[in-house]
Design a protein around this motif. Sequence first.
Motif, PDB file in Angstrom:
ATOM      1  N   GLN A   6      -9.341 -48.110  33.668  1.00  0.00           N
ATOM      2  CA  GLN A   6      -9.648 -47.921  31.845  1.00  0.00           C
ATOM      3  C   GLN A   6      -7.862 -47.184  32.038  1.00  0.00           C
ATOM      4  O   GLN A   6      -6.719 -48.277  31.347  1.00  0.00           O
ATOM      5  N   ARG A   7      -7.493 -46.303  32.574  1.00  0.00           N
ATOM      6  CA  ARG A   7      -6.466 -44.951  33.087  1.00  0.00           C
ATOM      7  C   ARG A   7      -5.541 -46.260  33.698  1.00  0.00           C
ATOM      8  O   ARG A   7      -4.216 -46.332  33.245  1.00  0.00           O
ATOM      9  N   ILE A   8      -5.915 -46.835  34.621  1.00  0.00           N
ATOM     10  CA  ILE A   8      -4.941 -47.481  35.594  1.00  0.00           C
ATOM     11  C   ILE A   8      -4.004 -48.426  34.545  1.00  0.00           C
ATOM     12  O   ILE A   8      -3.515 -49.001  34.495  1.00  0.00           O
ATOM     13  N   SER A   9      -5.343 -49.341  34.057  1.00  0.00           N
ATOM     14  CA  SER A   9      -4.841 -50.686  33.104  1.00  0.00           C
ATOM     15  C   SER A   9      -3.655 -50.656  31.872  1.00  0.00           C
ATOM     16  O   SER A   9      -2.701 -50.398  31.771  1.00  0.00           O
ATOM     17  N   ALA A  10      -4.662 -48.658  31.513  1.00  0.00           N
ATOM     18  CA  ALA A  10      -2.835 -48.304  30.875  1.00  0.00           C
ATOM     19  C   ALA A  10      -2.043 -47.546  30.964  1.00  0.00           C
ATOM     20  O   ALA A  10      -0.843 -47.480  30.532  1.00  0.00           O
ATOM     21  N   VAL A  11      -1.394 -47.687  32.412  1.00  0.00           N
ATOM     22  CA  VAL A  11      -0.809 -46.893  33.005  1.00  0.00           C
ATOM     23  C   VAL A  11       0.426 -47.575  32.858  1.00  0.00           C
ATOM     24  O   VAL A  11       1.185 -48.242  32.733  1.00  0.00           O
ATOM     25  N   ILE A  12      -0.276 -49.105  33.507  1.00  0.00           N
ATOM     26  CA  ILE A  12       0.615 -50.822  33.748  1.00  0.00           C
ATOM     27  C   ILE A  12       0.742 -50.737  32.902  1.00  0.00           C
ATOM     28  O   ILE A  12       2.034 -51.113  32.770  1.00  0.00           O
ATOM     29  N   ALA A  13       0.301 -51.113  31.574  1.00  0.00           N
ATOM     30  CA  ALA A  13       0.652 -51.085  29.791  1.00  0.00           C
ATOM     31  C   ALA A  13       2.095 -50.281  29.912  1.00  0.00           C
ATOM     32  O   ALA A  13       2.760 -50.433  29.342  1.00  0.00           O
ATOM     33  N   ARG A  14       1.687 -49.177  29.876  1.00  0.00           N
ATOM     34  CA  ARG A  14       3.169 -48.223  29.357  1.00  0.00           C
ATOM     35  C   ARG A  14       4.100 -48.002  30.339  1.00  0.00           C
ATOM     36  O   ARG A  14       5.280 -48.295  29.636  1.00  0.00           O
TER      37      ARG A  14
END
Length: 225
Positions: A6-14
């Motif tokens: 989830q954190r990786i996805s959130a950083v990539i989305a940012r």
Amino acid sequence: MNPLEQRISAVIARIERAAVDVGRDPASVRLLAVSKGQDVDDIREAVRLGVRAFGENHLQDAIGHIEAVPAAEWHFIGRVQSNKTREIALRFAWVQSVDRGRIADRLAAQRPAGMAPLEVCIQVNIDGDPAKGGCAPADVLPLASTVAALPQLRLRGLMTIPALDHDRAGLRAVFDSAHDIYQRCRAAGHPLDTLSMGMSDDLEVAIAAGATMVRVGSALFGPRA
Ligand SMILES: *Cc1c(COP(=O)(O)O)cnc(C)c1O
């Protein structure tokens, strides 16, 4: 999705949103996962989830991580002491924190001939923060010429870390200055492709100012041990 995923996805989305917001191609910004102080199992899991490049700022702590995950692309992002250059030249693919000619000379001499050239960024200390490494802005061009002339080093770009006490406008000014120096190096004939700036709390500001690589630790892995 597990919490790391989830954190990786959130950083990539940012990263993607920050790029799109300023009309940039999201693919023009690389993610460097800063794994200092993190658990080896989380690093392995990040690799499994598609993260390719990892940054470490302390040689002794990095060695265990590199030996556990040798196939990843390892970047040294900490202060380079001259008695550590041999190990750094042997174990890392990139060194982002070259800030003086003596260090560049040693890394070039100690990079084994059978290995690919070491990818190098010059660290520039834009705000003169004494707590950080990095050369003065006026020293970047001469140091770029030094690095570019050395065998076994490949000059890729610039890296910068702002002082901790800036507000958003101050951060933007630091990142804009780094981008300006980056463009001046390119205009002087250095074929740079890497402007490494922006971390967990300020990657959007850095991307707006032209970062091509963001170095993200805690937003990806959670707090450090
Ligand atoms: C620790 C570190 C980072 C990552 O910082 P976070 O705030 O955890 O994202 C980036 N760059 C350098 C040079 C670091 O030492």
